[in-house]
Structure formats: C-alpha cells, structure tokens
Design an enzyme around this catalytic site. Sequence first.
Site, PDB file in Angstrom:
ATOM      1  CB  SER A  94      28.542  46.921  32.674  1.00  0.00           C
ATOM      2  OG  SER A  94      29.827  46.402  32.413  1.00  0.00           O
ATOM      3  CG  ASN A  95      30.516  42.327  34.708  1.00  0.00           C
ATOM      4  OD1 ASN A  95      31.713  42.508  34.852  1.00  0.00           O
ATOM      5  ND2 ASN A  95      30.004  41.778  33.601  1.00  0.00           N
ATOM      6  CG  HIS A  96      31.420  45.857  40.206  1.00  0.00           C
ATOM      7  ND1 HIS A  96      31.566  47.213  40.093  1.00  0.00           N
ATOM      8  CD2 HIS A  96      30.267  45.663  40.874  1.00  0.00           C
ATOM      9  CE1 HIS A  96      30.551  47.817  40.691  1.00  0.00           C
ATOM     10  NE2 HIS A  96      29.741  46.883  41.160  1.00  0.00           N
TER      11      HIS A  96
END
Length: 224
Positions: A29-31
């Site tokens: 995933s990412n932030h």
Amino acid sequence: TAPREAAGLTVVITAGPTREPLDPVRYLSNHSSGKMGFALAAAAAALGARVLLISGPVALPTPAGVERHDVESAREMHDAAHRLARGCDLFIGCAAVADYRAETPAEHKLKKREGEHTLTLRLVKNPDIIASIAARDDRPYVVGFAAETRDLEAYARDKLARKGLDMVVANDVSRAGLGFGADDNAALLVWRDADGTDQRSLPPQPKSQLALAVVRQALARLRA
Ligand code: C5P
C-alpha cells in the site's frame, strides 16, 4: 436562497490508498491519508451535488451528505468507479492507486524460509482507473491529480494528454508541510483548452478550502 452551484449534478470521487494483498495477512500500500479526496467530497456536497465517494482504507469519517463506497484493492476501486460513474457529470480521481499488485496472492500466509536471503515477488500492473473512465463513450468531465516534486506544469500537461483528462490538479509534494498526510496543500490547475495555456495557481491553504476552489473551477470548466 440562491440555488447551490452544483445542484442537480452527480460527482464521483476516488480517495485514499489501495491495498494489494500479498497473502491473507499482508499487503502492499502507500501513505495516502485520503484527506484531499474527502475534502473534495465535502466541498462538492456543500455545493449541492450528489456525491459518491469511493474510498480505499482510511481513518476518516464520511462527510455529511456523501454516499460512501469502501473498497480495498485497485481492481475493486476500478469496478466500483465504472459502476458508479455511469451517467455522472464529474469524476475526480484523487486516490493513490497502487501501480502494481501481486500476480498471484498466496492462499496461505507466506513463511519465512530458512537459509534463503531473498524473496522474489512477481508484480503485475494494475488498471489505470482514471484513464479508463476518460476513455468511456459516456465520459464525464474528468479531473486527475498529479503529485510531483519538480516541473509541475510540464508533468501536469503530459498527464492531461496521456490519460485523456480534462483537468489536472498538480501539487508539489516536495514542499514541507504540504501534500501527503498534511492538512494544507497548494496546487497548480491546468486544463485542456485551445492554446494549452489556461492554468491557475492556488497558494498554500487548508485542504478544505483548496477542495472548494478545485470543485468550483471544475464546475466552471464543465459548463463552459
Ligand atoms: O500516473 P499517476 O499515478 O501519477 O497519476 C495520478 C492520477 O491518476 C490520479 O488522479 C490518480 O487517482 C489516477 N490513477 C488512477 N489509477 C491508477 C493510477 C493513477 O486512477 N492505476
């Protein structure tokens, strides 16, 4: 009272990250916090639009008057976007969609292997959601986002053309206190026009205010 600017319009917005499973307990995933997408949804609803918000996993409350559809993976977001964008007037892609997913997520939890220092994951490309919406015959007005660290205008214009978008909101993520996870943002808006020079710079401001300016500009363009 005066009729609200977006009364009678349907706006579909994607927000937040996507989550791509590696096995039953792990993901890529990412932030992305989802703050900008949720601010856009709140702004469009405040202007009187019917708002459908497609959200990846985020820790944010649903803005008042917004219809929320939660998804996890890019493919789920893609399917929801095509189902919900049918007949809509404005589509805003604000989600930080994972570019790749595991080709074959493991059915059981991946085990640490003794004596092996590396683990190879094979990834495949996810669909480009906003480009596929922009390619539809019944396309709405399509607004995309671009997070850049330099040459904002050039990259934004390239994205506009390459993905077939109508407007791109480019923000400079190299500036401290702005962008990812922050409450403030600044942006350069570029849109498709005859001579390719139309643009507007929005100075640093709370995401709620910036969202209102972006939605207003998109409404003005889609009616022009
Ligand atoms: O190509 P890039 O990720 O920089 O483009 C960002 C824009 O494209 C954003 O509007 C984002 O929501 C959208 N996007 C998408 N599907 C993808 C990748 C990006 O809709 N797979």
